[in-house]
Design an enzyme around this catalytic site. Structure first.
Site, PDB file in Angstrom:
ATOM      1  N   LYS A 189      19.699   0.505 -16.934  1.00 14.24           N
ATOM      2  CA  LYS A 189      18.613  -0.492 -17.003  1.00 14.24           C
ATOM      3  C   LYS A 189      17.707  -0.362 -15.778  1.00 14.24           C
ATOM      4  CE  LYS A 189      17.506  -4.581 -15.704  1.00 14.24           C
ATOM      5  NZ  LYS A 189      16.048  -4.624 -15.631  1.00 14.24           N
ATOM      6  N   GLU A 263      25.349  -1.284  -4.338  1.00 14.54           N
ATOM      7  CA  GLU A 263      24.510  -0.836  -3.211  1.00 14.54           C
ATOM      8  C   GLU A 263      23.481  -1.937  -3.010  1.00 14.54           C
ATOM      9  OE1 GLU A 263      24.945   1.944  -1.561  1.00 14.54           O
ATOM     10  OE2 GLU A 263      26.131   3.205  -2.886  1.00 14.54           O
ATOM     11  N   CYS A 297      15.762  -0.196   1.097  1.00 13.35           N
ATOM     12  CA  CYS A 297      16.990  -0.917   1.459  1.00 13.35           C
ATOM     13  C   CYS A 297      17.413  -0.609   2.889  1.00 13.35           C
ATOM     14  CB  CYS A 297      18.090  -0.566   0.483  1.00 13.35           C
ATOM     15  SG  CYS A 297      18.309   1.206   0.325  1.00 13.35           S
ATOM     16  N   GLU A 395      16.568 -10.154   5.125  1.00 14.58           N
ATOM     17  CA  GLU A 395      15.871  -8.961   4.652  1.00 14.58           C
ATOM     18  C   GLU A 395      14.501  -9.371   4.113  1.00 14.58           C
ATOM     19  OE1 GLU A 395      17.159  -7.122   0.960  1.00 14.58           O
ATOM     20  OE2 GLU A 395      16.990  -5.154   1.896  1.00 14.58           O
TER      21      GLU A 395
END
Ligand code: NAP
Ligand code: MG
Length: 486
Positions: A189, A263, A297, A395
């Site tokens: 997906k 992850e 990331c 983040e």
């Protein structure tokens, strides 16, 4: 030199050859059992070009019946695919890799149009690295017996794979290539804002005659991902995305017996010591945080500078920042492209506001005229940040750097490790012994020394703590897709 070039043109740039027309269908179906199908519920979602806000195409939102169909197709394809010899599976992977190389320019343009990243990044990093992953794992397909000496391994089965929007094709390659090499079948997906290159990849699967059902692609939004992750017919889930969704998935899968690798996010530190080559370090910092508009990331989003060189580094940083060209992502000279979505832009702007409200000074850079439409954020950095500030802890996933100072290596280590994340870190120093000592004690999955954001299909990537678990890439990346049976 073009004799007709006028003096004033010498300072501008010609249109990039990458702006050649690419073929984008008005509408895309779901890729299930080797063919494109309409969704059972018939719902469509538009995908925008974030640099223009224009609709590029409509794609299908897969409902739970579609996800079920895709998982069944993957299950049906499994016996045939795993029975193939490793060499035969490897041949398919090699073919996919070659096809990606042949169509690299087209893929790069599609990636840039759908996601907003500068074409030079899509062209030089995303697409070549995606091809490399297929090449690399093609090489392992017939050598699995030697991967883990003394152990016998077999495929896991049907793998559900969910990926984010920051490296759409590359993340698909990271997930699909090792899964297929090991004899698994896949339902993937892609993210809601960037499904285009995954759909084009499905056409590549058709072009190389990959057996139907070996890879299925279900597009949609979060609900489609949820339907896939919780489907009883998958044996393993591989997820790359935010820590919030990752935590939810870990809870949802607890006790189900399904294997999973996650992850997740990061807040990676850079540490610059006074003995470092400061120009080289600043270049690495710029690369580390403004690459893909900071939507990476492992972006180096916290910068710790030794106090004695703080003023010099800050000055160099600002000077370099002012030369970054921001604008049309399809222009090959663009350094900073568009933010992926309005929603992400709002998030980033919210953090910039918070940083200012918490009393920190914000500096921006970037040159070039911003287009009237599209989602844009000039690259910037906060001065004098404290460890307790929101912008130092959370983040941001945007082109915003938090700059802090330190006096001793011990202090730098403690502060760099003081985060719930642990994905990557960068060390800048002239002293090898110090680099090794710091690298040993930093809690991060990847540590770069005097460089940043270097990737290779043969090196594993993954995090500690809330950055997730499991490794992708390299020999270690095979483990996630193999069951060790003796
Ligand atoms: P996200 O919101 O977690 O989305 C990731 C994927 O999960 C998308 O395909 C998303 O679909 C889907 N999804 C959303 N809700 C779901 C649910 N409840 N169940 C199952 N799937 C669901 O993350 P993002 O904002 O797209 O990506 C940015 C994040 O990814 C950042 O935190 C970044 O650090 C992380 N990231 C990590 C790595 C790594 O290797 N560690 C690499 C890249 C990015 P929709 O797009 O349709 O919502
Ligand atoms: Mg899009």
């Amino acid at each position: 030199m073009n004799p007709t070039l006028k003096f004033k043109d010498a300072w501008g740039y010609s249109p990039a050859p990458e702006t050649f027309a690419v073929d984008i269908q008005a509408q895309y179906g779901l890729f299930i059992g080797g063919e494109f199908r309409e969704g059972v519920e018939g719902k469509l979602i538009p995908s925008l070009n974030p640099a223009t806000e224009e609709k590029l195409f409509d794609f299908t939102e897969a409902g739970s019946a579609d996800v079920d169909g895709a998982v069944k197709a993957a299950r049906k394809a499994l016996p045939g695919w795993r029975r193939l010899s490793g060499m035969e599976r490897g041949k398919y992977l090699f073919r996919i890799a070659r096809r990606l190389q042949e169509r690299a320019r087209e893929f790069a343009v599609l990636e840039t149009m759908d996601g907003g990243k500068p074409i030079k990044e899509a062209r030089d990093i995303d697409i070549p690295e995606a091809a490399k992953h297929f090449f690399y794992y093609a090489g392992w397909a017939d050598k699995l017996d030697f991967a883990f000496p003394g152990r016998t391994a077999k495929e896991v089965g049907v793998c559900g794979q969910i990926i984010p929007w920051n490296f759409p094709l590359l993340m698909a390659a990271w997930k699909i290539a090792p899964a297929l090499a090991c004899g698994n079948t896949v339902v993937l997906k892609p993210a809601e804002t960037t499904p285009l290159t995954a759909l084009r990849l499905a056409q590549v699967f058709q072009e190389v005659d990959l057996p139907p059902g070996v890879v299925n692609i279900v597009t949609g939004a979060g609900a489609t991902g949820q339907a896939l992750a919780t489907h009883p017919g998958i044996d393993k889930l591989a997820f790359t995305g935010s820590s919030a969704v990752g935590k939810w998935l870990a809870e949802a899968l607890a006790g189900s017996g399904k294997r999973h690798t996650l992850e997740l996010g990061g807040k990676s530190p850079h540490i610059i010591f006074e003995d470092a080559d400061l120009d080289q370090a600043v270049e690495g910092i710029i690369q580390g945080i403004y690459f893909n508009q900071g939507q990476v990331c492992c972006a180096g989003s916290r910068l710790f500078v030794q106090e004695s060189v703080l003023a010099e580094v800050s000055k160099k940083l600002q000077l370099r920042l002012e030369t970054l060209r921001i604008g049309d992502p399809l222009d090959k000279n663009t350094d900073v492209g568009a933010i992926n979505s309005k929603q992400q832009l709002n998030t980033i702007q919210g953090y910039i506001k918070t940083g200012k409200a918490e009393g920190r000074q914000y500096h921006q850079g970037g040159t070039g005229k911003l287009p009237k439409k599209g989602f844009w954020c000039k690259p910037g950095w906060f001065e004098g940040v404290q460890a307790s500030d929101t912008i130092a802890r959370e983040e941001i996933f945007g082109p915003v750097l938090a700059v802090m100072s330190f006096r001793t290596a011990e202090e730098a280590l403690k502060r760099a490790n003081n985060t719930p994340y642990g994905l990557a870190a960068g060390i800048w120093s002239d002293k090898g012994a110090r680099i090794f000592e710091m690298a040993r004690r930093l809690k991060a999955g990847v540590i770069w020394c005097n460089t940043y954001n270097r990737f290779d299909a043969s090196s594993p990537f993954g995090g500690y703590k809330e950055s997730g678990f499991g490794r992708e890439g390299g020999l270690q990346g095979l483990r996630a897709y193999l069951e060790e049976i003796s």
